[in-house]
Structure formats: structure tokens, C-alpha cells
Design a protein around this motif. Structure first.
Motif, PDB file in Angstrom:
ATOM      1  N   GLU A  56      -5.482  -5.549   9.108  1.00  0.00           N
ATOM      2  CA  GLU A  56      -4.487  -4.461   9.048  1.00  0.00           C
ATOM      3  C   GLU A  56      -3.688  -4.898   7.826  1.00  0.00           C
ATOM      4  OE1 GLU A  56      -2.450  -1.454  10.249  1.00  0.00           O
ATOM      5  OE2 GLU A  56      -4.169  -1.823  10.966  1.00  0.00           O
ATOM      6  N   GLU A  57      -3.264  -6.227   7.799  1.00  0.00           N
ATOM      7  CA  GLU A  57      -2.602  -6.560   6.544  1.00  0.00           C
ATOM      8  C   GLU A  57      -3.397  -6.099   5.080  1.00  0.00           C
ATOM      9  OE1 GLU A  57      -0.648 -10.561   4.559  1.00  0.00           O
ATOM     10  OE2 GLU A  57      -1.811 -10.757   6.307  1.00  0.00           O
ATOM     11  N   LEU A  77      -4.906   0.514  -9.297  1.00  0.00           N
ATOM     12  CA  LEU A  77      -6.534   0.503  -9.641  1.00  0.00           C
ATOM     13  C   LEU A  77      -6.730   1.707 -10.459  1.00  0.00           C
ATOM     14  CD1 LEU A  77      -7.956  -0.975  -6.385  1.00  0.00           C
ATOM     15  CD2 LEU A  77      -7.850  -2.119  -8.633  1.00  0.00           C
ATOM     16  N   LEU A  78      -6.402   2.790  -9.978  1.00  0.00           N
ATOM     17  CA  LEU A  78      -6.642   4.111 -10.643  1.00  0.00           C
ATOM     18  C   LEU A  78      -6.293   4.125 -12.236  1.00  0.00           C
ATOM     19  CD1 LEU A  78      -6.065   6.767  -7.773  1.00  0.00           C
ATOM     20  CD2 LEU A  78      -8.268   6.184  -8.904  1.00  0.00           C
ATOM     21  N   LYS A 102      -2.359  -3.333   1.991  1.00  0.00           N
ATOM     22  CA  LYS A 102      -2.222  -3.993   0.497  1.00  0.00           C
ATOM     23  C   LYS A 102      -3.082  -2.743  -0.220  1.00  0.00           C
ATOM     24  CE  LYS A 102      -1.468  -8.918   1.332  1.00  0.00           C
ATOM     25  NZ  LYS A 102      -1.819 -10.100   1.117  1.00  0.00           N
ATOM     26  N   ARG A 103      -4.117  -2.319   0.511  1.00  0.00           N
ATOM     27  CA  ARG A 103      -4.953  -1.568  -0.388  1.00  0.00           C
ATOM     28  C   ARG A 103      -4.346  -0.393  -0.878  1.00  0.00           C
ATOM     29  NH1 ARG A 103      -8.640  -2.021   3.962  1.00  0.00           N
ATOM     30  NH2 ARG A 103      -9.876  -3.768   3.831  1.00  0.00           N
ATOM     31  N   ILE A 104      -3.410   0.366  -0.022  1.00  0.00           N
ATOM     32  CA  ILE A 104      -3.050   1.732  -0.296  1.00  0.00           C
ATOM     33  C   ILE A 104      -1.810   1.214  -1.355  1.00  0.00           C
ATOM     34  CG2 ILE A 104      -1.265   3.222   0.523  1.00  0.00           C
ATOM     35  CD1 ILE A 104      -2.291   2.672   3.524  1.00  0.00           C
ATOM     36  N   LYS A 105      -1.412   0.242  -1.464  1.00  0.00           N
ATOM     37  CA  LYS A 105      -0.239  -0.077  -2.685  1.00  0.00           C
ATOM     38  C   LYS A 105      -1.095  -0.298  -3.844  1.00  0.00           C
ATOM     39  CE  LYS A 105       3.173  -2.131   0.403  1.00  0.00           C
ATOM     40  NZ  LYS A 105       3.926  -3.673   0.717  1.00  0.00           N
ATOM     41  N   ASN A 106      -2.415  -0.941  -3.797  1.00  0.00           N
ATOM     42  CA  ASN A 106      -3.070  -1.230  -5.239  1.00  0.00           C
ATOM     43  C   ASN A 106      -3.915   0.008  -5.442  1.00  0.00           C
ATOM     44  OD1 ASN A 106      -2.100  -3.875  -5.076  1.00  0.00           O
ATOM     45  ND2 ASN A 106      -3.910  -4.549  -3.664  1.00  0.00           N
TER      46      ASN A 106
END
Length: 592
Positions: free
Chosen positions: A330-331, A343-344, A335-339
Motif C-alpha cells: 500500500e505504501e 517518470l513521464l 509512492k508510485r502515483i507521486k512518481n
């Protein structure tokens, strides 16, 4: 000329001459010493056959003198062995000489070989050979075999010693490799008992190698990652198996030491002809081999049990990892959404940089390609120039293109053999430097004429050469080119002789046109453009036939019919001749 020299001069020449000339001298020495000193005759005959093998094995011999010398070396060896009553060795040498005499159609030598061969067969039939061979060679054979067997035994024991050292150091892969090498050596000796023993050791080592590798991997992963302490307790506290394994390893080492001692005792008993003790030592040795095998099997079982325990630990470890992974999932999702945005952005910039980078690489590669192309073209030009110094430009181009030369290429061509008449007396009157200068001068004029008529000098033969017209590339009527070249050579030499530009020189030429095979023959390190076929052999025979007719040029009637222009101011005589190796006569034209 060797027949006219003294024994002392011949022996001196045998030390200084090389190649074919030395072979002629060795054959003459063996013949001269046949009755004077059979021991010396045998020594020179052996030297002659050794030299003959180096010169002519796996080589097509077309020169009749070389064929005769090659065959005579084995004939002299057979005579020498026969003189010393070594009949079996004499028979082997004479059979080799007879085969060569048949191949080269040397009927004069064969008529000498067959009676001696028949004499040996009759001696064998009467039972005379067996005793002589036993008396003269049995001891030598036994000693030689004993030496060879001892060398093999020392090599095998050395290999086994290396394997045991690797095994003691737990270098299982190296030990297996050394044991397998020893097995291959023992197969030649028929030692099935030792092969079985070593195979058991290899099987045990392969298990140990597999287990050791897997255990090391698991232990490394356990040491580098976090696992709850309770999971490791079964392995850490399993001291009984560890102690038993150490005991087994110690027992195996002791058993092998005892085997070494028993082997020494057995060898000593054999040397003392104590067969009973040797057998008892061997039985004890076999018993120890069985014990080593059993201990090795037990050690492998312990390692396998430990492996299963470690596999269980791995499974429990993975379950723990899955629980930790779920807690972190979950954590990490947040973090993925923020990154994603970061990344794009980085991806776009990275793509632009990659495109620019590959553009520059492509531009640089194109520049390098053009430079390399220029270097290759320059190198090819240099290689072709070097080749053209050894062969004609046509052959050089064909060799560079390779094409079908490696597989052989059939074609129709004219073959010329040329030989300087009376070369031996000329050579004897000159020192080495003068002789080379003379050959370069004469062959320089002749080879220029050959090349001007589209010919290729394929092989220099000391005082002569072989040339081809139409191979590898035809230039129209190749028979006419060869004929015109021969006439021009004779005219040029006549002019040079009249002007005293060269020492008095005459040549003999034989030409035949027919089907041949050309190819680039040799190994990966060195190859030579080669020409073979019936036309080659016939041309060589025609050149030699000039001696009989005291003529300068001989061609076949068949070739004469191929000529567009056969005009000449030379005298021509038609004859029918039987060439060496042929069963039917051949119509020829003799020019003088």
C-alpha cells in the motif's frame, strides 16, 4: 653423378645437402654399404625413408626422378633388413616399396623387389623367420613395451594424485575432471577394477558438488537477508549430522592413505614375485575401496538431508517475505502515483537524448565505415601486389575472390613442363651465389615469355617448372598460347646462347592439353594454387621423353590438332611412344 663419387665424399654430401639431393645421396650410400657394412647400410636406409616421408607423404609426386628416389628409399631399407636377417621388418619395407613401384609404374625396381619379397615368404613358410625374429627383437620389444607401460602408469598415478589433492581441498569440479582423464587412460590398459573404483568416486563428488553449490547459495541468501531467528534453529542446532559428516570424511581420508600403503606393498610383492601376498594386498585394497564407496554414499545422504532441511527453510522464508511484501504494498502504491509524473517527464527527456545520441553514433559509424572501406581497398591492393610476385595476376585475382577454388574446379587447359638439360654439370661448376644468379637470369627470360602468352608458372622444380595455360582463367585457344610460348622460348634461348649472354643452355619441353582440376590446396595457415590431372602427368612424361629423342620439344598429336597456327622452322618427326604408366601408345610430334 652420385655413382661417380667416393664413399667419403658421399658421406660429406649427406651432411650438407638437403631435400631431394640428400635423398639421392642416402640411397646411394645404402646401396654401396650393402655388402661392405650392413649396419651402415641400414642406418642410411632409415635416414632415407625418414627424409622421403617428410618430402613426399600426402604430396602428389609427378617428377619421375623423385618418384624413383621415393620408391628406392624403401627398397634399400628392405634390402638392409634382409641382409641383417630381420625378415619381418624387411617384408614391411619391401611391401611399401612395391606399392610405390606399382603407383609410379617403376617396373625396373619392381623386378628387383618381387624376388626378395618371395624369398621372405618362402622363409616364413619354412618356419625360419620365427626363431630369428625372437632372437633379435624380442628383448627390444619387451623393453620398449615395458618403458611405454611404465610411462603410462606414472602418468595415470600423477593424474589420480592431482584428483585426490583437489578432492581434499574440496575442489570437486577439478577433481572430477582429473578422475575422468585417468579413466580414459585406464580404458587403454583394460583396468576395469580401477575404473569402477574411480567412477564411484566421481559419482560421490558430483553429488557433493551439486549439494555444496546449492547449500552455499542458500546460506549466502540467508546471511544477506533478514529471517526471524526461530526459522534458523533447526539447522544451527543440527550438530549430530555435522559430526557424522566430519567422521566420514576422516574415515575416507584414512582409507585412501591405507590404499596407498597397500599399493606400495603390492608393487613390492610383485617385484619380489610374491604372488600370494600381492593378491592379499589387492583384496584388502578392494575392501577399502568398498568402504570408501559406502562412506561416500552415506556422506552424500547426509548432505541431501541437510539440503531438504534448507529447502524447507527457504519455503518458510518466502512466506515471511510475502507477509512483509503485503504490508509494504500500500505504501509503495502511493509512492508510485507521486512518481508517475516525474517518470513521464524523465522519459520524454531521455527519449530525446537517446535519439540525439544514436544520430551522432550513426554519423560517426558512417564516417568510420568509409575510412574502413578505404583501408580494406588499400590492403587488398597490397595483398594482390604481393600475390602477383608469386603467381600471375589471373591467379592472384582468383585466389582473392576465392570462389570455387577451395572445392576444386575442373577445366580444359594446356600444361607445359620445362627442364634445363644438363643442369647438374652446370651447377657443379658454380658456387651457390652464381647458381642462383644463373637460374634467375634464365628463368627470368622464360617466365616473361610464359606470362606474355597468358600462361601461369604454377611450380618451380629446381632446374625446371610446370606452367599452365587456361587455368584458372581461359584466354581462348590455350593450346595455341602454350605452343607459341614454347617456340618463343626456344628462339630466345638460341639468341642468348649465340650472343653469349648466358652460359650454354638448352631446355626440354613437353606440352599436353586436356582436362585438369585446379584448386587452392593446404590448411588454414598456408595454401597453394595446385593443378592436377592426367594432362599434367602426360606433359611431365613428354618432357622426359626428350632425353630419348635428343629433342627440344614434344607435343601429342591430339594437341597439335587443336592449333590454329602450327608453323615453325624446326624439324618435326611423328612417332608413336609408350609412356610410363600407360598401357597404350600415344602419337607424338618431336621438334628438334
Amino acid at each position: 653423378m652420385a655413382q661417380d663419387l667416393s664413399l667419403a665424399q658421399l658421406e660429406q654430401d649427406a651432411k650438407t645437402l638437403h631435400g631431394y639431393d640428400r635423398l639421392i645421396v642416402l640411397n646411394e650410400l645404402s646401396d654401396r654399404y650393402h655388402d661392405l657394412s650392413p649396419r651402415k647400410a641400414l642406418r642410411y636406409a632409415r635416414q632415407a625413408t625418414d627424409l622421403s616421408e617428410n618430402l613426399y607423404d600426402n604430396v602428389t609426386v609427378t617428377d619421375s626422378a623423385a618418384q624413383h628416389a621415393h620408391t628406392e628409399s624403401y627398397w634399400q631399407l628392405g634390402r638392409a633388413y634382409h641382409k641383417r636377417e630381420d625378415y619381418i621388418l624387411a617384408r614391411d619395407a619391401l611391401e611399401q616399396a612395391r606399392n610405390l613401384a606399382i603407383t609410379y609404374a617403376l617396373d625396373d625396381l619392381r623386378s628387383q623387389i618381387d624376388p626378395l619379397t618371395q624369398d621372405i615368404r618362402e622363409r616364413i613358410a619354412r618356419g625360419e623367420v620365427k626363431d630369428n625374429i625372437f632372437k633379435k627383437t624380442a628383448n627390444k620389444i619387451r623393453i620398449g613395451e615395458a618403458v611405454r607401460e611404465t610411462r603410462k602408469d606414472v602418468t595415470i598415478e600423477s593424474q589420480l594424485s592431482k584428483a585426490r589433492t583437489h578432492e581434499t581441498n574440496k575442489e570437486y569440479a577439478e577433481a572430477i575432471e582429473d578422475y575422468e582423464t585417468a579413466i580414459e587412460m585406464l580404458k587403454d590398459k583394460g583396468r576395469d577394477d580401477r575404473i569402477t573404483e574411480i567412477s564411484a568416486s566421481i559419482a560421490s563428488l558430483e553429488d557433493s558438488l551439486s549439494i555444496s553449490s546449492d547449500v552455499s547459495k542458500v546460506i549466502d541468501s540467508i546471511q544477506t537477508e533478514y529471517i526471524p531467528p526461530t526459522i534458523l534453529n533447526p539447522v544451527v542446532l543440527d550438530q549430530a549430522d555435522t559430526a557424522e559428516l566430519a567422521t566420514l570424511e576422516k574415515s575416507i581420508a584414512q582409507s585412501r592413505n591405507q590404499q596407498e600403503r597397500l599399493k606400495d606393498l603390492s608393487d613390492k610383492a610383485i617385484r619380489e614375485n610374491d604372488a600370494v601376498s600381492a593378491i592379499n594386498y589387492f583384496k584388502e585394497y578392494q575392501s577399502l575401496s568398498q568402504r570408501i564407496f559406502q562412506d561416500s554414499v552415506r556422506a552424500a545422504e547426509i548432505e541431501k538431508d541437510r539440503q531438504r532441511a534448507i529447502q524447507t527453510l527457504e519455503q518458510e522464508k518466502k512466506l515471511t517475505e510475502y507477509e512483509l511484501l503485503a504490508a509494504r504494498s500500500e505504501e509503495e502504491k502511493q509512492k508510485r502515483i507521486k512518481n508517475i509524473f516525474t517518470l513521464l517527464t524523465g522519459l520524454v527527456l531521455g527519449t530525446l537524448m537517446v535519439i540525439f545520441y544514436f544520430y551522432r553514433v550513426k554519423q560517426k559509424a558512417y564516417t568510420q565505415l568509409e575510412e574502413t572501406k578505404g583501408q580494406l581497398e588499400s590492403a587488398e591492393a597490397r595483398i594482390k601486389k604481393l600475390l602477383e610476385q608469386q603467381v600471375s595476376s589471373d591467379v592472384a585475382s582468383a585466389l582473392l575472390a576465392e570462389g570455387n577454388l577451395a572445392d576444386g574446379q575442373a577445366s580444359f587447359a594446356a600444361i607445359m613442363f620445362l627442364d634445363i638439360a644438363g643442369f647438374t654439370p652446370i651447377a657443379q661448376e658454380m658456387d651457390a651465389k652464381e647458381l642462383i644468379a644463373y637460374q634467375n637470369q634464365v628463368f627470368g627470360y622464360i617466365m616473361d615469355i610464359i606470362e606474355s602468352h597468358r600462361g601461369v608458372v604454377n611450380q618451380l622444380l629446381g632446374d625446371g617448372f610446370m606452367a599452365s595455360f587456361g587455368a584458372p582463367i581461359s584466354h581462348g585457344n590455350d593450346a595455341q598460347h602454350a605452343y607459341d610460348a614454347a617456340l618463343e622460348i626456344l628462339r630466345k634461348l638460341k639468341e642468348l646462347n649465340q650472343n653469349s649472354d648466358i652460359p650454354p643452355t638448352e631446355v626440354r619441353i613437353g606440352i599436353q592439353a586436356g582436362d585438369i582440376v585446379t584448386g587452392n590446396v593446404g590448411n588454414e595457415n598456408r595454401k597453394q594454387f595446385s593443378v592436377t590431372g592426367n594432362a599434367v602427368i602426360t606433359a611431365a612424361r613428354l618432357e622426359q621423353l626428350n632425353k630419348k629423342y635428343n629433342s627440344s620439344l614434344i607435343i601429342t598429336q591430339a594437341m597439335h590438332e587443336l592449333l590454329d597456327d602450327n608453323s615453325t622452322d624446326m624439324s618435326i618427326v611423328a612417332e608413336s611412344a609408350l609412356l610410363k604408366g600407360r598401357s597404350e601408345s600415344l602419337d607424338i610430334l618431336i621438334y628438334s
